[in-house]
Design a protein around this motif. Structure first.
Motif, short mmCIF file in Angstrom:
data_model
loop_
_atom_site.label_atom_id
_atom_site.label_comp_id
_atom_site.label_asym_id
_atom_site.label_seq_id
_atom_site.Cartn_x
_atom_site.Cartn_y
_atom_site.Cartn_z
N HIS A 12 4.79 16.57 17.29
CA HIS A 12 4.94 16.59 15.83
C HIS A 12 3.70 17.14 15.13
CE1 HIS A 12 8.04 13.40 16.70
NE2 HIS A 12 8.67 14.08 15.76
N VAL A 13 2.67 17.48 15.87
CA VAL A 13 1.42 17.91 15.24
C VAL A 13 1.65 19.11 14.32
CG1 VAL A 13 -0.83 18.96 15.66
CG2 VAL A 13 -0.15 16.96 16.98
N GLU A 14 2.37 20.12 14.80
CA GLU A 14 2.56 21.33 13.99
C GLU A 14 3.45 21.08 12.78
OE1 GLU A 14 3.93 24.89 12.30
OE2 GLU A 14 5.26 23.59 13.49
N SER A 69 0.80 -1.22 0.00
CA SER A 69 0.00 0.00 0.00
C SER A 69 0.83 1.27 0.00
CB SER A 69 -0.93 0.04 1.21
OG SER A 69 -1.67 1.24 1.25
N GLY A 70 1.91 1.29 0.79
CA GLY A 70 2.69 2.50 0.91
C GLY A 70 3.76 2.35 1.96
N VAL A 71 4.18 3.47 2.56
CA VAL A 71 5.32 3.45 3.47
C VAL A 71 5.05 4.27 4.73
CG1 VAL A 71 7.02 3.06 1.64
CG2 VAL A 71 6.40 5.41 2.28
N ARG A 72 5.90 3.99 5.72
CA ARG A 72 5.86 4.72 6.97
C ARG A 72 7.28 4.97 7.47
NH1 ARG A 72 3.64 2.98 12.97
NH2 ARG A 72 5.35 1.46 12.82
N PRO A 73 7.81 6.18 7.30
CA PRO A 73 9.09 6.49 7.95
C PRO A 73 8.87 6.59 9.46
CG PRO A 73 8.18 8.45 6.93
CD PRO A 73 7.28 7.31 6.54
N MET A 74 9.84 6.14 10.23
CA MET A 74 9.67 6.10 11.69
C MET A 74 10.05 7.45 12.31
SD MET A 74 10.90 2.13 12.28
CE MET A 74 10.17 1.86 13.89
N ILE A 75 9.25 8.46 11.95
CA ILE A 75 9.55 9.84 12.33
C ILE A 75 9.55 10.03 13.84
CG2 ILE A 75 8.62 12.19 12.22
CD1 ILE A 75 7.89 11.59 9.27
N GLN A 76 8.74 9.30 14.57
CA GLN A 76 8.68 9.47 16.03
C GLN A 76 10.02 9.20 16.69
OE1 GLN A 76 5.89 6.61 17.68
NE2 GLN A 76 7.48 5.05 17.81
N ASP A 77 10.86 8.40 16.06
CA ASP A 77 12.13 8.01 16.67
C ASP A 77 13.29 8.91 16.26
OD1 ASP A 77 10.86 5.87 17.92
OD2 ASP A 77 11.21 4.54 16.21
N LEU A 78 13.04 9.88 15.39
CA LEU A 78 14.11 10.75 14.91
C LEU A 78 14.25 11.97 15.83
CD1 LEU A 78 13.28 10.63 11.10
CD2 LEU A 78 14.93 9.23 12.37
N ASP A 119 15.17 15.04 15.29
CA ASP A 119 14.81 16.34 14.73
C ASP A 119 13.35 16.33 14.28
OD1 ASP A 119 14.59 18.77 13.50
OD2 ASP A 119 15.94 18.30 11.82
N PRO A 120 12.45 17.06 14.96
CA PRO A 120 11.05 17.08 14.57
C PRO A 120 10.82 17.72 13.21
CG PRO A 120 11.45 18.73 16.27
CD PRO A 120 12.70 17.92 16.16
N GLU A 121 11.85 18.44 12.70
CA GLU A 121 11.74 19.07 11.38
C GLU A 121 12.32 18.19 10.28
OE1 GLU A 121 10.29 22.08 10.57
OE2 GLU A 121 9.54 22.04 12.64
#
Length: 273
Positions: free
Chosen positions: A144-146, A102-111, A113-115
């Motif tokens: 990370h909402v904003e 279907s697609g992808v999910r980068p594991m942004i929560q674990d990085l 830098d929120p930017e």
């Protein structure tokens, strides 16, 4: 058709589940596959699932697609590519040809830098996801909402779903800032949202009343047509059980919109026929 829009399988001996190394993950640090989940789905009346990545490697995505090929109830797979390596476009193009990808999910929560999501050198990945008509699972915390709002604003044509309601800090009773941010996302973007992962963010011993304000806020803001239920099993086992969370969600959702939240929305978003 009832759908669990978010679950995982893994085999720790594969060696790429770095987040399992701490003591906190010890209760779920074991091989988990379809045979472990099947009785849970049967008891809850779930027909299909969306299997989501749990390791930041392309080979784990291939491992999941192999499971999906052999498992009748796995309808779609959300995998991973390295956004920081443009050469991974070849993997995305190859994976996109699989009928259950279907697609992808980068594991942004674990990085740290929120930017990170706004880095110029990773914008090619969003372009490719959009051009290939794939999905993007947005994984982050309340802070990370904003940054995600700005990403969603910039990518209105990308098919996006927020995982775990953007993980509100339920254990500390924090609500207002997260709630305002989520309401704005719902009002100003076409993004979808998963009612999943809430039990993990609560203190042990949570009740329906603990989780209800957060789940209802998402449902009321996004509407049932853009909300889908997910178990986040077996991560769920760190602070709950499949029957307990499914039962709580059923009570919170009620009759109105249940058909969409427990199946129709996920079928539409992930194109599960």
């Amino acid at each position: 058709m009832k759908i669990d829009s978010h679950q995982h399988f893994w085999h720790p001996a594969r060696g790429d589940y770095y987040w399992m190394e701490g003591e906190g993950a010890k209760p779920i640090r074991r091989p988990i596959g379809p045979d472990h989940m099947r009785p849970l789905l049967k008891a809850a009346g779930i027909d299909k699932t969306v299997l989501v990545q749990a390791a930041p490697t392309v080979v784990e995505t291939e491992y999941m697609l192999g499971i999906a090929d052999a498992t009748d109830f796995v309808a779609k797979v959300v995998g991973w590519i390295d956004f920081e390596q443009k050469s991974d476009l070849k993997h995305l193009e190859r994976l996109a040809k699989h009928p259950k990808f279907s697609g992808v999910r980068p594991m942004i929560q674990d990085l740290p830098d929120p930017e990170w999501m706004h880095r110029k050198d990773i914008q090619w990945a969003y372009d490719a996801i959009t051009d290939l008509d794939l999905t993007f699972d947005a994984l982050g915390y309340a802070h990370h909402v904003e940054p995600f709002q700005r990403l969603f604003d910039a990518r209105p044509k990308m098919r996006i779903v927020i995982d775990h309601c953007m993980k509100p800090v339920i254990r500390e009773g924090k609500f207002d800032d997260w709630a305002r941010g989520m309401e704005k996302i719902a009002r100003t973007t076409p993004v979808f949202c998963k009612v999943s992962g809430l039990a993990t963010e609560a203190k042990p011993g949570w009740t329906v009343e603990t989780l209800k304000p957060y789940a209802r806020h998402v449902i009321d803001c996004f509407g049932p047509e853009r909300v889908m239920w997910g178990s986040d099993w077996p991560v769920l086992e760190l602070n709950g059980s499949y029957p307990a969370w499914h039962g709580a969600a059923t009570e919170i959702v009620g009759a109105s919109g249940a058909a969409q939240i427990f199946g129709g929305t996920a079928a539409k978003f992930y194109r599960i026929g």
